[in-house]
Write a protein that holds these residues in place. Structure first.
Motif, mmCIF file in Angstrom:
data_model
loop_
_atom_site.group_PDB
_atom_site.id
_atom_site.type_symbol
_atom_site.label_atom_id
_atom_site.label_comp_id
_atom_site.label_asym_id
_atom_site.label_seq_id
_atom_site.Cartn_x
_atom_site.Cartn_y
_atom_site.Cartn_z
ATOM 1 N N ILE A 74 49.302 -69.018 -33.404
ATOM 2 C CA ILE A 74 49.461 -67.966 -32.598
ATOM 3 C C ILE A 74 50.865 -67.717 -33.455
ATOM 4 N N LYS A 75 51.983 -68.553 -33.253
ATOM 5 C CA LYS A 75 53.056 -67.312 -33.379
ATOM 6 C C LYS A 75 53.607 -67.238 -35.480
ATOM 7 N N LEU A 76 53.169 -68.710 -35.607
ATOM 8 C CA LEU A 76 53.063 -69.266 -36.846
ATOM 9 C C LEU A 76 52.292 -67.958 -37.641
ATOM 10 N N LEU A 77 51.216 -68.229 -37.692
ATOM 11 C CA LEU A 77 50.065 -67.225 -38.539
ATOM 12 C C LEU A 77 50.900 -65.854 -38.383
ATOM 13 N N VAL A 91 50.642 -60.055 -30.195
ATOM 14 C CA VAL A 91 50.893 -59.776 -30.965
ATOM 15 C C VAL A 91 51.235 -58.820 -32.190
ATOM 16 N N ASP A 92 52.506 -58.086 -32.611
ATOM 17 C CA ASP A 92 52.671 -57.177 -33.384
ATOM 18 C C ASP A 92 52.546 -56.967 -34.571
ATOM 19 N N LYS A 126 53.300 -49.899 -36.853
ATOM 20 C CA LYS A 126 53.192 -50.887 -35.966
ATOM 21 C C LYS A 126 52.063 -51.056 -35.137
ATOM 22 N N VAL A 127 51.288 -51.962 -35.380
ATOM 23 C CA VAL A 127 50.230 -52.367 -33.407
ATOM 24 C C VAL A 127 50.557 -53.803 -33.086
ATOM 25 N N ARG A 128 50.197 -52.971 -32.124
ATOM 26 C CA ARG A 128 49.984 -54.272 -30.745
ATOM 27 C C ARG A 128 49.006 -54.040 -30.366
ATOM 28 N N LYS A 131 53.313 -60.940 -41.230
ATOM 29 C CA LYS A 131 55.225 -60.160 -40.926
ATOM 30 C C LYS A 131 54.823 -59.611 -39.431
ATOM 31 N N GLY A 132 54.423 -60.632 -38.203
ATOM 32 C CA GLY A 132 54.647 -59.968 -37.304
ATOM 33 C C GLY A 132 55.323 -60.471 -36.337
#
Length: 170
Positions: free
Chosen positions: A136-139, A162-163, A98-100, A145-146
Motif C-alpha cells: 500500500i505504502k510503496l505503490l 491514501v491521498d 487531491k483525493v483521499r 505520487k500519493g
C-alpha cells in the motif's frame, strides 16, 4: 492468479520497473466495484462493507489497476480485523487537487503493531504474510505520487487512508 499478479507487481515496483497505465475513472464506480468484489471474499462472511453516504465521485487520471490493488489490500486487512456483524466503511473525499480514499473499521491496532505496520513482511497473522500494508505504502508513494497512512484509537477504530493527486499528469 490475482495473488501471483500482485506479487509480480510488487517485485516490479521494488525494482523500479513498474509501468503505469493511466486512465480516467470515477472513484464511486471504482469503490463500488471493489466493494462488490470483496463482499464475495472469504473474510467478508458475516461482515458488512458499505460506502459512506458522503462519499464523493471524483474523476481521477491515474492507474486504476494499481489503485484497485491498493484498495483491495486495505479492505482485506479491515475485514480480517473485525468480527461478524461489524462494518467496514469506504470513503472518498476531494480536497483541492487531491483525493483521499479511506477504509475504516471499528477495530483498534495495538501501539506496538502500529509502529511496524508498513514494514515489509511484518504481520500479526503468521508467516508468508505482511506484504499488504507494505505494498500500500510503496505503490502509493513511489508510483501514484500519493501518501499512505492510518489512524487507530479508541471509539473511532482504525482508518487507513491514501491521498493522491486527482491527475497524475499535472
Amino acid at each position: 492468479m490475482d495473488e501471483i499478479d500482485s506479487y509480480t507487481q510488487l517485485i516490479q515496483a521494488e525494482k523500479g520497473q513498474l509501468r503505469l497505465k493511466l486512465m480516467e475513472f470515477g472513484t464511486l464506480e471504482l469503490l463500488e466495484r471493489i466493494k462488490n468484489q470483496y463482499m464475495g471474499h472469504e473474510e467478508a462472511k458475516g461482515k458488512v462493507i458499505e460506502l459512506d453516504s458522503r462519499c464523493e465521485d471524483v474523476i481521477m487520471l491515474s492507474d486504476a489497476v494499481i489503485l484497485s490493488r491498493i484498495l483491495g489490500n486495505m479492505i482485506k486487512n479491515a475485514l480480517e480485523a473485525i468480527k461478524d456483524g461489524e462494518i467496514v466503511t469506504l470513503s472518498c473525499v476531494k480536497n483541492g487537487e487531491k483525493v483521499r480514499i479511506s477504509v475504516q473499521n471499528p477495530g483498534v491496532i495495538p501501539r506496538e503493531v502500529q509502529l511496524q505496520i508498513f514494514q515489509r513482511s511484518f504481520s500479526t497473522k503468521g508467516t508468508g504474510r505482511g506484504l499488504g500494508t507494505y505494498s500500500i505504502k510503496l505503490l502509493s508513494e513511489e508510483f501514484l505520487k500519493g501518501k499512505a497512512g492510518f489512524t487507530s484509537s479508541g471509539p473511532e477504530g482504525t482508518t487507513f487512508f491514501v491521498d493522491y493527486p486527482v491527475s497524475l499528469e499535472q
